[in-house]
Each structure stands twice: as structure tokens, then as C-alpha cells.
Write a protein that holds these residues in place. Structure first.
Motif, PDB file in Angstrom:
ATOM      1  N   SER A 106     -24.214  42.906 -20.539  1.00  0.00           N
ATOM      2  CA  SER A 106     -23.788  42.872 -21.938  1.00  0.00           C
ATOM      3  C   SER A 106     -24.828  43.480 -22.880  1.00  0.00           C
ATOM      4  O   SER A 106     -24.501  43.895 -23.977  1.00  0.00           O
ATOM      5  N   TRP A 112      -5.481  48.472 -24.116  1.00  0.00           N
ATOM      6  CA  TRP A 112      -5.852  47.220 -23.442  1.00  0.00           C
ATOM      7  C   TRP A 112      -5.690  46.039 -24.394  1.00  0.00           C
ATOM      8  O   TRP A 112      -5.909  46.174 -25.592  1.00  0.00           O
ATOM      9  N   ALA A 165      -7.086  41.890 -24.467  1.00  0.00           N
ATOM     10  CA  ALA A 165      -7.850  40.807 -23.846  1.00  0.00           C
ATOM     11  C   ALA A 165      -7.354  39.497 -24.431  1.00  0.00           C
ATOM     12  O   ALA A 165      -7.261  39.364 -25.649  1.00  0.00           O
ATOM     13  N   VAL A 179      -8.079  40.724 -19.070  1.00  0.00           N
ATOM     14  CA  VAL A 179      -8.086  42.022 -19.747  1.00  0.00           C
ATOM     15  C   VAL A 179      -7.058  42.890 -19.032  1.00  0.00           C
ATOM     16  O   VAL A 179      -7.204  43.163 -17.834  1.00  0.00           O
ATOM     17  N   LEU A 237     -11.678  50.839 -22.390  1.00  0.00           N
ATOM     18  CA  LEU A 237     -12.085  49.696 -21.577  1.00  0.00           C
ATOM     19  C   LEU A 237     -13.583  49.429 -21.710  1.00  0.00           C
ATOM     20  O   LEU A 237     -14.008  48.273 -21.776  1.00  0.00           O
ATOM     21  N   SER A 238     -14.385  50.492 -21.769  1.00  0.00           N
ATOM     22  CA  SER A 238     -15.841  50.284 -21.869  1.00  0.00           C
ATOM     23  C   SER A 238     -16.179  49.493 -23.133  1.00  0.00           C
ATOM     24  O   SER A 238     -17.083  48.652 -23.130  1.00  0.00           O
ATOM     25  N   TYR A 289     -14.494  45.741 -22.745  1.00  0.00           N
ATOM     26  CA  TYR A 289     -15.212  44.912 -21.777  1.00  0.00           C
ATOM     27  C   TYR A 289     -16.583  44.490 -22.326  1.00  0.00           C
ATOM     28  O   TYR A 289     -16.980  43.326 -22.211  1.00  0.00           O
ATOM     29  N   ALA A 312     -16.533  37.818 -13.063  1.00  0.00           N
ATOM     30  CA  ALA A 312     -15.635  38.850 -13.599  1.00  0.00           C
ATOM     31  C   ALA A 312     -14.991  39.532 -12.397  1.00  0.00           C
ATOM     32  O   ALA A 312     -15.687  40.119 -11.569  1.00  0.00           O
ATOM     33  N   TRP A 317     -11.942  42.004 -10.744  1.00  0.00           N
ATOM     34  CA  TRP A 317     -10.906  43.020 -10.924  1.00  0.00           C
ATOM     35  C   TRP A 317      -9.825  42.861  -9.862  1.00  0.00           C
ATOM     36  O   TRP A 317     -10.098  42.989  -8.670  1.00  0.00           O
ATOM     37  N   LEU A 370      -8.325  42.430 -15.178  1.00  0.00           N
ATOM     38  CA  LEU A 370      -9.599  41.730 -14.993  1.00  0.00           C
ATOM     39  C   LEU A 370      -9.408  40.266 -15.356  1.00  0.00           C
ATOM     40  O   LEU A 370      -8.771  39.950 -16.357  1.00  0.00           O
TER      41      LEU A 370
END
Ligand SMILES: [Zn+2]
Length: 388
Positions: free
Chosen positions: A148, A249, A251, A265, A285-286, A289, A308, A310, A327
């Protein structure tokens, strides 16, 4: 791969001393991409034999016995970390003296190194080699970093590595499903503090995925619709549990979340796996996420453990085309000093008792940081990008 990501250096391949593969992935503009990849100078014992897996006829599931993992490295001090770059007098799993993202075959794999020869029959008393492949992905050369905090460009590189590995492992004979995941935190059994994730190429379809495929088939029969699309439409229409809604996307905390922290996600179209995403979807997504990871980290003063995971479509299944990549991020942390343990009902019966109402969990995750704006340009994490 369906889409080629341009203007990024190609991954560089090399082999470790015992024959395992190692790949380096680079950030855009990284000077490391120009440097030669050094050889592994260690003397390593031969790779372990492929573990055994046994068929549990009562639950219709396979169980893998990777007994050599008992001797694997467990929470080593930073000076002995196998994921740190090599230094003079200290050779690690990564011979380079610096790297952005490195992926290599796990020295203590739960699956492989042997390749599978088709799915073994599901018969009571049946055992088979636990074929397939297990890889480790290191997100940074910095031992004390966290995904993160590494910034948007690094998350892009990690997604690119996940995508490339999924595409390549999907072509390995006998591999039925590629699983990409990150376990973070000693509380949930992480044996290395260095920021990293893992990649499993299974020789069978995992029980969770199998169950999702059955639920989707039942839903199609009963309601005539696409379960993945209908769930996303329900969450969007309700809105109370949505954390981020981008162009590609969403979430959200699912309606029936099991864990104290649980976020899904989900892409807005039916897409089976990471290699099938478009560049624009990967780019958004980058940001989505990274925003999610920062929200998790903003909940408490100390790092929150999480898994996390996938979910990608099985490679050889008639419903592959209707399965939707997604995800699932979960954490057992239910308060600053409290973890949820899977007790009798959950562990024995698989019957979950939740501790936190999903709407409250979503409200908390929304309130810890300003809303994420997917349209705020290339470094779309907005003001949050600064100061990291
Ligand atoms: Zn390290």
C-alpha cells in the motif's frame, strides 16, 4: 495475452542454482531494467520431490501433503531474509543487488515441481502427485515496505507480473486454475515479513471455485441470469456497501460478508482472468486496488493482517466463459486488539457467524479516507499519493 502493455520493459528471466526460474519485472523508466542479471552463486540441495495429494471422498476435495515445508524459513530476522536483494557475503533467493518486482519458484512448494498429467479420478483411497507450481512474488527490494505504501507505478508492475504469470502458468499442462494471493501479517500465518505474495498453479479446480460455478449454474437455471452480473447490479442499486465505483471496477463489502473486514473488487464485464482484461481496466484496477489497501491500513494505527485472493476462472471448464474474475480481500481483525478465530461452527460446519454488520464495515472503510476518484488522471490516488 489479450493486451500487450506497451512502454514497459519486458521481464528478464534467469535460473537459480537448483534450476528454479526467476523473473524480474520493472517499473516504467526503471534504471534496473538495463542492468545485467547476476548468477546465483549459492550451492543448493536438489529440489524436493513433488508432494503427494489424497482424495477426500467425503467432501469431494483434494488434500496436499507438503511435509518438506516443515523445514522452511519461519519469520527470519531481516539480516537473513531470503527475499532481500543479495549483498556481498550474503546470497539470498534473489541474486540481484536491487530489483523492482521479482517472481521465483518457491523452494518449498505445496504443488510441483512435477507437471500433472491430467486430472486423476475422484475415487476413495486415491492419491496422486500434487503437481503444479508455486511461485513467490516479491513486491519490493525494501524489507520493511508494504504494497500500500509503494505507490501507483509499483502496483502497476505487480499487476503486470500477476497477469504475465497467469498467462504463462495457464499454458502449463495439467494446470487447472491459477490463484494469485497475498497473505499479510504474522497473525494469519505469514512466515516472512518482507512484502510479498504468492502464486499457486493447482492441478484441480479449488473447492471454493467449484462451489461458485455450481451456484452460478443454479442461478442461471432458476432465474435465467448471470449470477456475477446480478450480484454486482444488486450491490450498485443498494449502494450502502459500495466503497468505490469506477468506470470498469466496483469495490464493495458483500451483502453476506463473513469476515469482520471483507471487500470484493469486481470488474463490470464478464472476464475470466487477469490476462483477459484490457489495458484501461488494468490501469483503473491499479488505482482501485491501491485505494483499497490504503483504506485497510488507515483503519488502525498498526498494520491490519489480510488475505487478498484473486478468483480466476478454471482453465478447462465448460462454464469458464461465464465466470467472472474478482478479488476477495478479507481480514479477521474485528477490533484493534481482537481477531476473529474460526471456532466450532465455522471450522467444523462451515457455518459462519458474523461479528460486524456489513453496512457498518463498509461505512467505516468509506470514512477513513476521502472518496477515490477513478478519473483523476494517471496517478489517480489523488492527494493520497503525496506523502507516501
Ligand atoms: Zn527482506
Amino acid at each position: 495475452m489479450a493486451n500487450r502493455v506497451t512502454n514497459r520493459p519486458a521481464p528478464v528471466r534467469s535460473l537459480l542454482a537448483d534450476g528454479r526460474e526467476l523473473l524480474y519485472f520493472f517499473d516504467a523508466g526503471s534504471h534496473l531494467a538495463q542492468e545485467p542479471s547476476p548468477a546465483d552463486t549459492r550451492e543448493l540441495p536438489p529440489r524436493p520431490a513433488t508432494p503427494e495429494m489424497r482424495y477426500d471422498a467425503l467432501l469431494d476435495e483434494w488434500v496436499s501433503y507438503a511435509t518438506h515445508r516443515q523445514s522452511r524459513t519461519h519469520l527470519p530476522p531481516a539480516a537473513e531474509c531470503p527475499l532481500c536483494p543479495s549483498a556481498p557475503g550474503r546470497a539470498t533467493e534473489i541474486p540481484a543487488t536491487g530489483y523492482d518486482v521479482a517472481v521465483f519458484e518457491n523452494r518449498f512448494p505445496a504443488f510441483g515441481p512435477g507437471a500433472a498429467e491430467g486430472q486423476p479420478a475422484h475415487d476413495a483411497g486415491r492419491s496422486a502427485p500434487a503437481a503444479g507450481r508455486c511461485e513467490v512474488i516479491s513486491f519490493s527490494a525494501d524489507h520493511s515496505a508494504s504494497l500500500s505504501g509503494l505507490g501507483r507505478e509499483r502496483v502497476r508492475s505487480v499487476i503486470r507480473a500477476w497477469t504475465q504469470r497467469t498467462a504463462e502458468l495457464s499454458r502449463v499442462p495439467g494446470v487447472e486454475q491459477v490463484f494469485i494471493f497475498e497473505n499479510r501479517g504474522a497473525e494469519i500465518g505469514v512466515t516472512l515479513h518482507h512484502p510479498h505474495g504468492q502464486i499457486y498453479a493447482y492441478p484441480y479446480i479449488t473447492p471454493r471455485t467449484q462451489k461458485q460455478l455450481e451456484s452460478a449454474a443454479r442461478h442461471r437455471e432458476a432465474a435465467g441470469g448471470d449470477l456475477f452480473a446480478d450480484l454486482l447490479a444488486n450491490e450498485t442499486a443498494d449502494g450502502r456497501r459500495v466503497l468505490t465505483r469506477g468506470r470498469y471496477w466496483t469495490a464493495y463489502v458483500p451483502f453476506a460478508a463473513r469476515m469482520p473486514i471483507e471487500v470484493h473488487v469486481v470488474p463490470h464485464r464478464t472476464v475470466p482472468d487477469l490476462p483477459s482484461l484490457t489495458d484501461a481496466e488494468r490501469e483503473e484496477l491499479s488505482g482501485v486496488y491501491l485505494d483499497l489497501l490504503r483504506r485497510i491500513d488507515a483503519l488502525y494505527p498498526t498494520p491490519t493482517p489480510y488475505i487478498a485472493a484473486w478468483y480466476q476462472a478454471p482453465l478447462d471448464h465448460p462454464a469458464r466463459g461465464g465466470y467472472r474474475l474478482h478479488l476477495q480481500l478479507t481480514s479477521p481483525r474485528r477490533a484493534e486488539d481482537k481477531l476473529k478465530y474460526l471456532a466450532g461452527s465455522e471450522a467444523a460446519m462451515g457455518a459462519f457467524i458474523g461479528d460486524i454488520i456489513p453496512e457498518q464495515s463498509a461505512q467505516r472503510l468509506r470514512s477513513v479516507l476521502p472518496p477515490f476518484d477513478p478519473d483523476s488522471g494517471l496517478d489517480g490516488a489523488g492527494g493520497q499519493e503525496r506523502g507516501v
